[in-house]
Motif scaffolding. Structure first.
Motif, mmCIF file in Angstrom:
data_model
loop_
_atom_site.group_PDB
_atom_site.id
_atom_site.type_symbol
_atom_site.label_atom_id
_atom_site.label_comp_id
_atom_site.label_asym_id
_atom_site.label_seq_id
_atom_site.Cartn_x
_atom_site.Cartn_y
_atom_site.Cartn_z
ATOM 1 N N SER A 123 1.750 -8.688 10.106
ATOM 2 C CA SER A 123 1.507 -7.262 10.329
ATOM 3 C C SER A 123 1.932 -6.445 9.109
ATOM 4 O O SER A 123 1.276 -5.461 8.747
ATOM 5 N N SER A 124 3.023 -6.845 8.484
ATOM 6 C CA SER A 124 3.484 -6.139 7.285
ATOM 7 C C SER A 124 2.470 -6.247 6.152
ATOM 8 O O SER A 124 2.241 -5.290 5.407
ATOM 9 N N ALA A 155 -0.414 -4.005 6.957
ATOM 10 C CA ALA A 155 -0.026 -2.602 6.762
ATOM 11 C C ALA A 155 -0.155 -2.172 5.300
ATOM 12 O O ALA A 155 -0.281 -0.976 5.021
ATOM 13 N N TYR A 208 -6.082 2.131 4.280
ATOM 14 C CA TYR A 208 -6.579 2.525 5.583
ATOM 15 C C TYR A 208 -8.100 2.663 5.504
ATOM 16 O O TYR A 208 -8.619 3.357 4.628
ATOM 17 N N ARG A 210 -5.522 -2.860 11.010
ATOM 18 C CA ARG A 210 -4.908 -1.819 10.165
ATOM 19 C C ARG A 210 -4.920 -0.466 10.874
ATOM 20 O O ARG A 210 -3.947 0.304 10.795
ATOM 21 N N LEU A 228 -2.194 -0.304 13.585
ATOM 22 C CA LEU A 228 -0.832 -0.126 13.086
ATOM 23 C C LEU A 228 -0.478 1.360 12.982
ATOM 24 O O LEU A 228 0.681 1.747 13.164
ATOM 25 N N ASP A 229 -1.464 2.197 12.682
ATOM 26 C CA ASP A 229 -1.237 3.646 12.637
ATOM 27 C C ASP A 229 -1.501 4.309 13.981
ATOM 28 O O ASP A 229 -0.936 5.369 14.266
ATOM 29 N N ALA A 286 2.965 2.009 10.367
ATOM 30 C CA ALA A 286 2.618 1.305 9.129
ATOM 31 C C ALA A 286 3.271 1.962 7.939
ATOM 32 O O ALA A 286 3.724 1.302 7.004
ATOM 33 N N ARG A 346 6.894 0.973 7.002
ATOM 34 C CA ARG A 346 7.219 -0.369 6.514
ATOM 35 C C ARG A 346 7.377 -0.382 4.997
ATOM 36 O O ARG A 346 6.705 0.326 4.312
#
Length: 324
Positions: A4-5, A8, A12, A98, A101-102, A321, A324
Motif C-alpha cells: 500500500s505504501s 501511495a 494520483y 491509489r 488510499l485517498d 496516502a 505516508r
C-alpha cells in the motif's frame, strides 16, 4: 501494508486517466474475443498445440511440418494479446487502489477493478483447457462467455470511476427495474444460444475438431427467437418509460441500444444467408461486445449512486496516502 505504501507513491490518476484505463479495459476485454474468433475462423486454434508453451520446449512458434507458420502466429498472437489485457487490468487495479488510499469509501471501485486481472487468470486457465481438450465446442463456448462477462464488468468499472458510492437509487419505477433485469437475462440467453450455433457451425478452430451434433437450423431459430425476446422487452421498456417520463440520459442510451441491437441482428441474418463467411463471424463477435457495452451502459444510467468524489486527491492533511 508495504505494498500500500508503494501504491501511495504513485501519482494520483486524473479524471482523464481513470476514463482512459476503463475504456482500455473494455476495448481489450472485447478485443480478445474478436481475435479469438479470428483464430477460430482461420482454423488456427491448434496452431500452438500445447499450453502454456506453443510447442513442447518452446514458448514461441517453430518450424513444424504438421503446422503452418501462419496459423501458428495467429494463435500465438492471440496469446500475446492476453498479456496486453493483463497489463491494462493491472493498471486499472493500481488506479483504483491509489484512489481508495485517498478516498477509503471507494471499496466497490477496487472490487470491480480486481475482476479484470481475476478474469485474465480465469481466461488463461479456460484457454489452456480449450487447447488441451482439442477445441471441444463447449470449451470454446465457455471461453467466449467468460469474455462477455468481463466486457460487462469493464463497462461497470468505467461507470464506477464516474459515479459516487451511495446506495443505488433507481431512476425508474420498480416495474422498469424488473424489465431491465429481464432485458439482461434475455441478452445472456442470446449469447449462450449463439455459442451453440457456433458449436454446430463450420468454424471450429481446427478442421478435425468435433462439432456439436444438433440441427443448425433449429439452433439458429432459438438464437434468433431469443433476440426477438430481447427486442420485445426493450420495446416494452421504452413504452413504460414513455408513460413514466424517463430522464434524457436514459433515452439517449436507450436509442443507442436499439441501433446496435438491430445492426447486430441484421448482421447475423446476412451472415447466415451468405453461409457464414469468415469475416462476418468476427464482425458478429464484435457486435456482440457492442450489445453488451450498450446494455450495461443503459443499466448503469438507470440508477444513481450520487456525485463522484474521487476525481481529485483528498487534501494532504486528510489523505491517508498523503500522511505516508
Amino acid at each position: 501494508m508495504q505494498l500500500s505504501s508503494l501504491v501511495a507513491r504513485l501519482p494520483y490518476p486524473s479524471k482523464a486517466v481513470q476514463r482512459a484505463l476503463a475504456i482500455a479495459a473494455i476495448v481489450t476485454q472485447g478485443g480478445i474475443g474478436v481475435t479469438g474468433s479470428v483464430v477460430r475462423v482461420t482454423g488456427s486454434g491448434l496452431g500452438c498445440p500445447t499450453w502454456p508453451q506453443c510447442f513442447e520446449g518452446s514458448m514461441f512458434p517453430v518450424s513444424h511440418p504438421e503446422y503452418e507458420t501462419l496459423t501458428q502466429w495467429i494463435e500465438f498472437g492471440n496469446r500475446l494479446l492476453t498479456g496486453v489485457v493483463g497489463i491494462v487490468a493491472a493498471l486499472c487495479v493500481l488506479a483504483a487502489w491509489r484512489i481508495q488510499l485517498d478516498h477509503p469509501e471507494r471499496k466497490r471501485l477496487v472490487k470491480l477493478a480486481w475482476t479484470m486481472p481475476g478474469g485474465v487468470v480465469a481466461q488463461a486457465v479456460i484457454g489452456g483447457m480449450t487447447v488441451l481438450t482439442g477445441l471441444l465446442w463447449w470449451t470454446v463456448a465457455i471461453h467466449f462467455l467468460a469474455s462477455t462477462v468481463l466486457v460487462w464488468l469493464a463497462t461497470l468499472l468505467l461507470h464506477a470511476f464516474n459515479e459516487g458510492d451511495e446506495r443505488p437509487r433507481w431512476r425508474v419505477a420498480e416495474s422498469g427495474k424488473a424489465l431491465l433485469v429481464t432485458l439482461v437475462a434475455a441478452m445472456a440467453g442470446v449469447l449462450v444460444a449463439g455459442t451453440t450455433v457456433t458449436g454446430a457451425g463450420p468454424h471450429g478452430g481446427d478442421p478435425d475438431t468435433p462439432r456439436l451434433q444438433a440441427p443448425i437450423e433449429t439452433l439458429t431459430f432459438v438464437h434468433g427467437s431469443l433476440l426477438a425476446v430481447y427486442l420485445i422487452v426493450l420495446a416494452v421498456l421504452g413504452l413504460q418509460w414513455l408513460r413514466a417520463g424517463a430522464p434524457k440520459q436514459l433515452w439517449r442510451r436507450y436509442t443507442v441500444v436499439w441501433v446496435v441491437a438491430l445492426a447486430q441482428g441484421a448482421l447475423g441474418s446476412v451472415q447466415y444467408a451468405l453461409g457464414v463467411p469468415e469475416a462476418l463471424v468476427s464482425f458478429h463477435v464484435l457486435g456482440s461486445a457492442a450489445v453488451i457495452v450498450t446494455t450495461a451502459a443503459l443499466w448503469c444510467a438507470a440508477r444513481d449512486r450520487g456525485p463522484v468524489t474521487s476525481f481529485s486527491p483528498a487534501p494532504a492533511e486528510a489523505s491517508p496516502a498523503g500522511s505516508r
